[in-house]
Scaffold this active site. Sequence first.
Site, mmCIF file in Angstrom:
data_model
loop_
_atom_site.group_PDB
_atom_site.id
_atom_site.type_symbol
_atom_site.label_atom_id
_atom_site.label_comp_id
_atom_site.label_asym_id
_atom_site.label_seq_id
_atom_site.Cartn_x
_atom_site.Cartn_y
_atom_site.Cartn_z
ATOM 1 N N CYS A 1 19.998 8.872 21.429
ATOM 2 C CA CYS A 1 18.748 9.137 21.979
ATOM 3 C C CYS A 1 17.753 9.239 20.454
ATOM 4 O O CYS A 1 17.743 10.423 19.955
ATOM 5 C CB CYS A 1 18.400 10.470 22.778
ATOM 6 S SG CYS A 1 16.905 10.855 23.249
ATOM 7 N N CYS B 1 15.045 11.952 21.114
ATOM 8 C CA CYS B 1 15.429 13.373 21.097
ATOM 9 C C CYS B 1 15.614 13.770 19.726
ATOM 10 O O CYS B 1 15.441 14.741 19.140
ATOM 11 C CB CYS B 1 16.812 13.514 21.780
ATOM 12 S SG CYS B 1 16.709 12.594 23.435
ATOM 13 N N ASP B 2 16.302 12.588 18.791
ATOM 14 C CA ASP B 2 16.888 13.117 17.464
ATOM 15 C C ASP B 2 16.101 12.366 16.291
ATOM 16 O O ASP B 2 16.483 12.792 15.369
ATOM 17 C CB ASP B 2 18.386 12.856 17.570
ATOM 18 C CG ASP B 2 19.247 13.787 18.497
ATOM 19 O OD1 ASP B 2 18.693 14.725 18.939
ATOM 20 O OD2 ASP B 2 20.348 13.249 19.053
#
Length: 327
Positions: free
Chosen positions: A141, A144-145
């Site tokens: 992701c 997300c990261d």
Amino acid sequence: MSDKIERVKTLIIGSGPAGYTAAIYAARADLKPVMYTGMEPGGQLTTTTEVDNFPGYPEGIDGPTMMVQLQQQAERFGTEVRIGMITSVEFSKEKGGIHKVTADGEKQIEAETIIISTGASAKYLNIPSEQRLRGGGVSACAVCDGFFYKGQDVAIVGAGDTAAEEASYLANICNKVTMLVRRDEMRASKAMQHRVHSIKNIEVRYNTEVDEVLGEQVVEGLRMKNNKTGEKEEIAITGLFVAIGHKPNTDIFKGQLDMDETGYLITKGKSTKTNLPGVFASGDAQDKEYRQAVTAAGSGCMAALDAERYLASIGSVEEAVADQYKL
């Protein structure tokens, strides 16, 4: 198989942000929810080292801790959380009907409402070094990261629209993005391909696959292999993003609930209602667009509210039986 059948008002299948949020709202509405967590209690976030984009955590929080806290909050209001799997389902097609499920292959449960929050699993390359470094620089992701790799060199694997979109996202944050495409062309739409090729710090490597992710504790590099020539090359990176798709965990519902060609559950309009009365779907099991913890939590809230309104519209079966027999 156990002879005793348990009756519950609301059964939640699966955990994670969607399931736990549904449990919090359902418990506060006195629906007495029972949750079966599945084999990965807490869902995908339990494999995430840092969560920085969920509201309410100014210093960030690691995924496993966040899931433990959500579970504790759900239990505080009376949710019964059980570590186990729902192994078969038989949904009623009638409004006010009873849904029958089997847990762990033997326990029989009858539920007035069911909230599905089984999530989706990211597809990985299944290379030993990739699996070893998940959470240590290997991620599925970018949204997300990606922030953790600001100004660094990273690589992304994939050829579809999602991979192209995530490569573009990473290019705004990272110094350089190397995009590995297994074939001699991308599967992404022409518009997304043009977008990728127009960004100067994205380098697309066609006919290229991951041979090995380098590093002991964290990602330090990548060995790539050209699948036409067999030539191998190493590059220094600190993050590898795998964008080859997700598989919703919905196989158990096939033939009963409406789903798209990939297996994502189809819900009606802006609700969490499935095609069957009393069955609701939340989180990544029905969301192939956003796949974020906060959107999953929001849909879990919606599912609990939908379940509460459904029970109010039919009158709880449990209460009807009690009235009939003056219990």
